[in-house]
Write an enzyme that holds these catalytic residues in place. Structure first.
Site, PDB file in Angstrom:
ATOM      1  N   LYS A   1      34.249  25.700  28.202  1.00 19.88           N
ATOM      2  CA  LYS A   1      33.544  24.758  29.080  1.00 19.88           C
ATOM      3  C   LYS A   1      33.173  23.490  28.296  1.00 19.88           C
ATOM      4  O   LYS A   1      33.262  22.376  28.819  1.00 19.88           O
ATOM      5  CB  LYS A   1      32.276  25.406  29.665  1.00 19.88           C
TER       6      LYS A   1
ATOM      7  N   THR B   1      27.991  24.058  32.403  1.00 18.64           N
ATOM      8  CA  THR B   1      26.954  25.054  32.158  1.00 18.64           C
ATOM      9  C   THR B   1      26.054  24.643  31.003  1.00 18.64           C
ATOM     10  O   THR B   1      26.473  23.884  30.116  1.00 18.64           O
ATOM     11  CB  THR B   1      27.632  26.405  31.816  1.00 18.64           C
ATOM     12  N   ASP B   2      24.842  25.211  30.985  1.00 20.67           N
ATOM     13  CA  ASP B   2      23.945  24.964  29.846  1.00 20.67           C
ATOM     14  C   ASP B   2      24.418  25.693  28.591  1.00 20.67           C
ATOM     15  O   ASP B   2      23.939  25.421  27.491  1.00 20.67           O
ATOM     16  CB  ASP B   2      22.503  25.353  30.190  1.00 20.67           C
ATOM     17  N   GLU B   3      25.372  26.630  28.744  1.00 19.69           N
ATOM     18  CA  GLU B   3      25.806  27.411  27.579  1.00 19.69           C
ATOM     19  C   GLU B   3      26.538  26.556  26.549  1.00 19.69           C
ATOM     20  O   GLU B   3      26.723  26.975  25.417  1.00 19.69           O
ATOM     21  CB  GLU B   3      26.682  28.586  28.019  1.00 19.69           C
TER      22      GLU B   3
ATOM     23  N   TYR C   1      33.912  31.592  26.388  1.00 20.20           N
ATOM     24  CA  TYR C   1      33.641  30.919  27.662  1.00 20.20           C
ATOM     25  C   TYR C   1      32.980  29.568  27.439  1.00 20.20           C
ATOM     26  O   TYR C   1      33.442  28.524  27.937  1.00 20.20           O
ATOM     27  CB  TYR C   1      32.755  31.806  28.551  1.00 20.20           C
TER      28      TYR C   1
END
Ligand code: NAD
Ligand code: TDX
Length: 352
Positions: A164, A135-137, A160
């Site tokens: 990741k 993810t970009d997060e 989260y």
């Protein structure tokens, strides 16, 4: 020769889109491995379940014996690893499953896959690929300007995104240390059919159809960069099969929107195409609620590496994609209705 592709998390939102893409657009044999947590639903695979090239296996990515047996039995050429705990709000109220699945589960999967890969005949070993879907997060949050590129330093803020980021580092380390043929993708927010109704877009659509309060966190000024899930699925196949080993690729559709804009757009589409709304229109249901803890302000992806190196481009624009998604939820209450109670239960926790 046709490939055998193992998709972990294939009964989830994006994984099921990947299975549909592979069955519909390639001649690959597809094995879907999924634990069927609250977020997994075999009904999301109804378009592919009957295909003879498709197999479903219920298992945990961290179950070494089960995965070892599956790899020996099916001999995949490509693994697309999507299985994860995926909801930021759940990670805030309870991080344990995120650590267990996203970090420990990915570690166990990498080790089991490495043992399998080491024993492959030379040609198959050279062509094997492991795509780690992220993810970009992991990059943290942006101010009002700028975009995430592949070289943006990692700075995850939620349990989260931290889980990741940890799994991205593991996948990268398994490439650099052991030579496992890994590629990594980092994508922005997806939307589309079969999206679990805990996430913003399906939560707002399904709650509006119940004439419930539409919860906008804070002032609704946070920005997300939206990509249709089918565009993501196509990009993942490109990265898995044509991406350079040890590289990462950002995926995003250049569709930045403030959350409030998204919620208002859903309301105005429903006013036009949905069942009759409340007297003041669907937007009268908008309710500002307490902000998410540590809420990242803005995400935005620079996808030019994927576009120029692999020739990918998004097919959907957000406005038509959003309307098509709303049409899907209007026609498929059989799918989302059974999930609505589970999706909302998490929000009874006042720590969010
Ligand atoms: P999802 O929550 O809809 O689906 C996750 C799937 O993984 C479910 O089917 C679940 O049953 C399965 N699963 C969970 N734990 C498992 C385990 N231990 N073993 C086997 N299966 C397990 O998630 P999603 O939105 O489809 O996201 C898929 C992947 O894409 C995740 O890795 C996520 O981090 C990443 N991603 C998501 C988005 C997004 O906008 N949704 C954006 C970028 C990246
Ligand atoms: O009810 C809500 N009201 C609201 O204002 C919900 C559920 C969310 N929001 C806000 C929070 C975010 O700014 O909307 C935005 C989007 O929220 P989510 O749908 O929960 O997505 P996000 O937290 O951005 O994360 C998603 O994109 C990146 C996916 O869930 C992740 O798996 C993915 O990695």
């Amino acid at each position: 020769m046709s490939k055998t592709v193992l998709v972990t998390g294939g009964a989830g939102f994006i994984g099921s889109a990947v299975c549909r893409f592979l069955i519909g657009n390639t001649d690959a044999r597809v094995i879907c491995l999924d634990l069927l947590t609250y977020a997994g639903d075999r009904r999301s695979l109804r378009d592919v379940e009957e295909c003879e090239r498709f197999t479903f296996v219920k298992a945990d990515i961290g179950d070494v014996e089960a995965v070892k047996h599956l790899l020996a039995d099916k001999a995949p050429d490509v693994i697309m690893h999507l299985a994860a705990e995926s909801h930021v709000d759940r990670s805030i109220s309870g991080a344990a499953p995120f650590i267990e699945t996203n970090i420990v589960g990915t570690f166990r999967l990498l080790e089991t896959v490495r043992a399998y890969w080491l024993e492959l005949p030379v040609e198959k070993k050279c062509e094997f690929r492991f795509l780690h879907v992220s993810t970009d997060e992991v990059y943290g949050t942006l101010g009002d300007e700028g975009l995430f590129s592949e070289t943006t330093p990692y700075s995850p803020n939620s349990p989260y995104s931290a889980s990741k980021a940890a799994s991205d580092h593991l996948a990268n380390a398994w490439y650099h240390t052991y030579g496992l043929p890994v590629v990594i993708s980092n994508c922005s927010n997806n939307y589309g059919p079969y999206h679990f109704p805990e996430k913003l877009i399906p939560r707002i659509i399904t709650t509006a159809l119940e004439h419930g309060d539409l919860p906008v966190y804070g002032k609704g000024q946070n920005v997300r960069d939206w990509l249709h899930v089918d565009d993501h699925a196509a990009a993942l196949w490109l990265v898995a099969t044509q991406g350079r080993l040890g590289e990462k690729y950002n995926i995003g559709g250049r569709n930045e929107r403030r959350n409030l804009e998204v919620v208002e757009a859903i309301c105005s589409i429903l006013d036009r195409v949905g069942p009759p709304g409340p007297a003041g229109g669907y937007a009268s249901l908008i309710t500002y609620v307490t902000d998410r803890l540590g809420h990242d302000h803005r995400y935005a992806i620079d996808a030019s590496k994927l576009e120029t190196e692999l020739g990918w481009s998004a097919k959907y624009n957000f406005d038509t994609g959003l309307e098509a998604t709303i049409d899907w939820y209007l026609s498929n209450e059989w799918w989302w209705r059974p999930h609505k109670g589970t999706a909302e239960a998490i929000y009874q926790d006042k720590s969010i």
